[in-house]
Design a protein around this motif. Structure first.
Motif, PDB file in Angstrom:
ATOM      1  N   LEU A  50       0.817  -1.202   0.000  1.00  0.00           N
ATOM      2  CA  LEU A  50       0.000   0.000   0.000  1.00  0.00           C
ATOM      3  C   LEU A  50       0.853   1.255   0.000  1.00  0.00           C
ATOM      4  N   GLY A  51       0.270   2.323  -0.508  1.00  0.00           N
ATOM      5  CA  GLY A  51       0.949   3.608  -0.520  1.00  0.00           C
ATOM      6  C   GLY A  51      -0.010   4.710  -0.905  1.00  0.00           C
ATOM      7  N   VAL A 107     -16.395  -8.978   2.798  1.00  0.00           N
ATOM      8  CA  VAL A 107     -17.100  -8.492   1.607  1.00  0.00           C
ATOM      9  C   VAL A 107     -16.687  -7.063   1.276  1.00  0.00           C
ATOM     10  N   ALA A 108     -16.547  -6.233   2.299  1.00  0.00           N
ATOM     11  CA  ALA A 108     -16.300  -4.810   2.086  1.00  0.00           C
ATOM     12  C   ALA A 108     -14.875  -4.496   1.648  1.00  0.00           C
ATOM     13  N   ILE A 109     -13.893  -5.305   2.072  1.00  0.00           N
ATOM     14  CA  ILE A 109     -12.489  -4.911   1.863  1.00  0.00           C
ATOM     15  C   ILE A 109     -11.803  -5.763   0.805  1.00  0.00           C
ATOM     16  N   CYS A 110     -11.431  -6.977   1.151  1.00  0.00           N
ATOM     17  CA  CYS A 110     -10.663  -7.755   0.158  1.00  0.00           C
ATOM     18  C   CYS A 110     -10.832  -9.253   0.335  1.00  0.00           C
ATOM     19  N   GLY A 111     -12.053  -9.687   0.572  1.00  0.00           N
ATOM     20  CA  GLY A 111     -12.353 -11.101   0.537  1.00  0.00           C
ATOM     21  C   GLY A 111     -11.616 -11.948   1.549  1.00  0.00           C
ATOM     22  N   SER A 132     -10.015   0.128 -11.898  1.00  0.00           N
ATOM     23  CA  SER A 132     -10.582  -0.802 -10.918  1.00  0.00           C
ATOM     24  C   SER A 132      -9.540  -1.240  -9.898  1.00  0.00           C
ATOM     25  N   THR A 133      -8.301  -1.416 -10.338  1.00  0.00           N
ATOM     26  CA  THR A 133      -7.238  -1.816  -9.415  1.00  0.00           C
ATOM     27  C   THR A 133      -6.945  -0.725  -8.398  1.00  0.00           C
ATOM     28  N   VAL A 134      -6.926   0.531  -8.848  1.00  0.00           N
ATOM     29  CA  VAL A 134      -6.681   1.646  -7.931  1.00  0.00           C
ATOM     30  C   VAL A 134      -7.788   1.752  -6.890  1.00  0.00           C
ATOM     31  N   VAL A 135      -9.048   1.631  -7.339  1.00  0.00           N
ATOM     32  CA  VAL A 135     -10.183   1.683  -6.404  1.00  0.00           C
ATOM     33  C   VAL A 135     -10.104   0.531  -5.411  1.00  0.00           C
ATOM     34  N   LYS A 136      -9.750  -0.642  -5.907  1.00  0.00           N
ATOM     35  CA  LYS A 136      -9.641  -1.803  -5.026  1.00  0.00           C
ATOM     36  C   LYS A 136      -8.559  -1.602  -3.975  1.00  0.00           C
ATOM     37  N   MET A 137      -7.431  -1.037  -4.361  1.00  0.00           N
ATOM     38  CA  MET A 137      -6.343  -0.831  -3.407  1.00  0.00           C
ATOM     39  C   MET A 137      -6.722   0.201  -2.351  1.00  0.00           C
ATOM     40  N   LEU A 138      -7.608   1.116  -2.693  1.00  0.00           N
ATOM     41  CA  LEU A 138      -8.097   2.047  -1.684  1.00  0.00           C
ATOM     42  C   LEU A 138      -8.917   1.294  -0.630  1.00  0.00           C
ATOM     43  N   ARG A 139      -9.720   0.337  -1.081  1.00  0.00           N
ATOM     44  CA  ARG A 139     -10.449  -0.501  -0.124  1.00  0.00           C
ATOM     45  C   ARG A 139      -9.477  -1.268   0.767  1.00  0.00           C
ATOM     46  N   VAL A 140      -8.440  -1.825   0.160  1.00  0.00           N
ATOM     47  CA  VAL A 140      -7.451  -2.578   0.933  1.00  0.00           C
ATOM     48  C   VAL A 140      -6.734  -1.668   1.926  1.00  0.00           C
ATOM     49  N   ALA A 141      -6.515  -0.406   1.527  1.00  0.00           N
ATOM     50  CA  ALA A 141      -5.826   0.547   2.398  1.00  0.00           C
ATOM     51  C   ALA A 141      -6.605   0.816   3.681  1.00  0.00           C
ATOM     52  N   MET A 142      -7.901   0.544   3.671  1.00  0.00           N
ATOM     53  CA  MET A 142      -8.710   0.739   4.874  1.00  0.00           C
ATOM     54  C   MET A 142      -8.578  -0.421   5.855  1.00  0.00           C
ATOM     55  N   THR A 190       3.386  -3.208  12.232  1.00  0.00           N
ATOM     56  CA  THR A 190       4.212  -3.567  11.075  1.00  0.00           C
ATOM     57  C   THR A 190       3.508  -3.178   9.786  1.00  0.00           C
ATOM     58  N   PHE A 191       2.220  -3.472   9.725  1.00  0.00           N
ATOM     59  CA  PHE A 191       1.395  -3.108   8.567  1.00  0.00           C
ATOM     60  C   PHE A 191       1.472  -1.605   8.328  1.00  0.00           C
ATOM     61  N   ALA A 192       1.204  -0.821   9.375  1.00  0.00           N
ATOM     62  CA  ALA A 192       1.190   0.640   9.243  1.00  0.00           C
ATOM     63  C   ALA A 192       2.574   1.176   8.899  1.00  0.00           C
ATOM     64  N   PHE A 193       3.618   0.625   9.526  1.00  0.00           N
ATOM     65  CA  PHE A 193       4.982   1.078   9.268  1.00  0.00           C
ATOM     66  C   PHE A 193       5.373   0.861   7.813  1.00  0.00           C
TER      67      PHE A 193
END
Length: 343
Positions: free
Chosen positions: A94-95, A142-146, A228-238, A267-270
């Motif tokens: 993520l970034g 369902v909301a984030i990444c399966g 679609s990939t960018v939108v999906k990564m925003l969901r993952v970023a949450m 670690t995730f946040a760092f």
């Protein structure tokens, strides 16, 4: 004086294990999980089915191994500690640069969709008399990444006898739903005459797993695939924010026992922050992403082995209905949002 030998249950707070726990029995169970992960990866590469689904099904079919006492410490370690390390390493993918191409309306829409879907799951879970934990587990998946989100959420939910069974159910169902969506949603959005921007937003905002989002988006064209990939990564970023929120929710409501702080989320946040502020070589990002995937596949393999297949098959249909309802809710809400703000 008798000296008690340390066990996996005598774990330290941070990761659930100490150096003294690294004994032969631990490695035996870990080796089983890694072997199933390797077989699942091989089958996935050759047949195009998600590797986590293969890992779960193979693990369930080998449930008899859970009755081998020498394997239990390693399987438990894989299902808990290896899972947490894998979740922590997700942050490297993520970034902030991944959301710069999105407008504020799209960002706000994605955030609203994620939160609304999670609370939809909690509400449905409450209505059928299930614990709130299942609502967060299913709604978050369902909301984030399966499947990845389901595993991450399971790692911060309080201990409960049905947690592993619920996790198995959610992973199987969301993977099947995501695969169906990958085929059907592009056809649906094109039939509705949506343009590339709307189609990209809807695919990224509604399909559960990242791989299926990529497959569905690029099946239309490259522009839709990128959007679609960018939108999906925003969901993952949450994901880290949702994990912290779920952890705090259950810590504040728990009346007995203790819930240790999920240090692996740091670690995730760092890693996410480092990815945003410095130019991390793509080879390093790719390595950490693959390592994270391997660890999470090994973890779901161990969860499958430790789960009771008969109990999973006997789940009440209402639990599967919740996952279908959440998926439909997310789709309808996303279409309504795109009609109002993107037409």
């Amino acid at each position: 004086m008798t000296i008690k030998r340390p066990t996996l249950r005598d774990s330290n707070r941070m990761f659930g294990w100490t150096a003294a726990n690294w004994e032969l029995d631990v490695w035996k169970g870990v080796a089983v999980a890694l072997l199933i992960a390797a077989a699942s990866t091989f089958l996935s590469d050759h047949y195009g089915v998600p590797k986590m689904l293969f890992a779960l099904l193979i693990g369930l079919s080998m449930g008899f191994l859970s009755e081998v006492p020498s394997l239990e410490p390693g399987l438990s370690f894989s299902a808990k500690t290896i899972l947490r390390v894998g979740v922590g390493l997700l942050g490297a993918q993520l970034g902030l640069g991944q959301v710069q191409a999105l407008g504020m309306a799209s960002v706000g829409g994605v955030v609203t969709l994620v939160i609304a879907t999670i609370f939809c799951g909690v509400a449905l879970s409450f209505l059928i008399g299930r614990k709130t934990a299942f609502g967060f587990l299913s709604g978050g998946a369902v909301a984030i990444c399966g499947a990845s989100a389901a595993l991450a959420l399971a790692s911060v939910l309080p201990q409960h006898p049905s947690r592993d069974k619920d996790t198995v159910l959610v992973v199987i169902t969301v993977t099947v739903l995501s695969t169906v969506a990958m085929v059907m949603y592009p056809i649906l959005f094109q039939a509705l005459n949506y343009g590339d921007v709307q189609s990209g937003f809807l695919i990224g905002a509604t399909i559960h797993d990242v791989a299926q989002v990529v497959g569905a988006g690029y099946s239309i064209n490259d522009e839709v695939g990128i959007a679609s990939t960018v939108v999906k990564m925003l969901r993952v970023a949450m994901l880290p924010l949702i994990l912290f929120a779920v952890h705090l929710w259950f810590r504040s409501s728990q009346t007995s026992g203790k819930m240790t702080f999920p240090w692996f989320l740091l670690t995730f946040a760092f890693l996410a922050v480092m990815r945003s502020v410095i130019d991390v070589p793509e080879s390093v990002v790719k390595f950490l992403a693959e390592l994270s995937q391997w660890l999470m596949v090994a973890a779901i393999s161990a969860i499958g082995v430790r789960s009771n297949l008969g109990a999973v098959l006997k789940v009440h249909p209402s639990l599967i209905f919740i996952l279908f309802a959440e998926t439909l809710f997310l789709l309808v809400f996303a279409i309504a949002f795109s009609k109002v703000f993107m037409d």
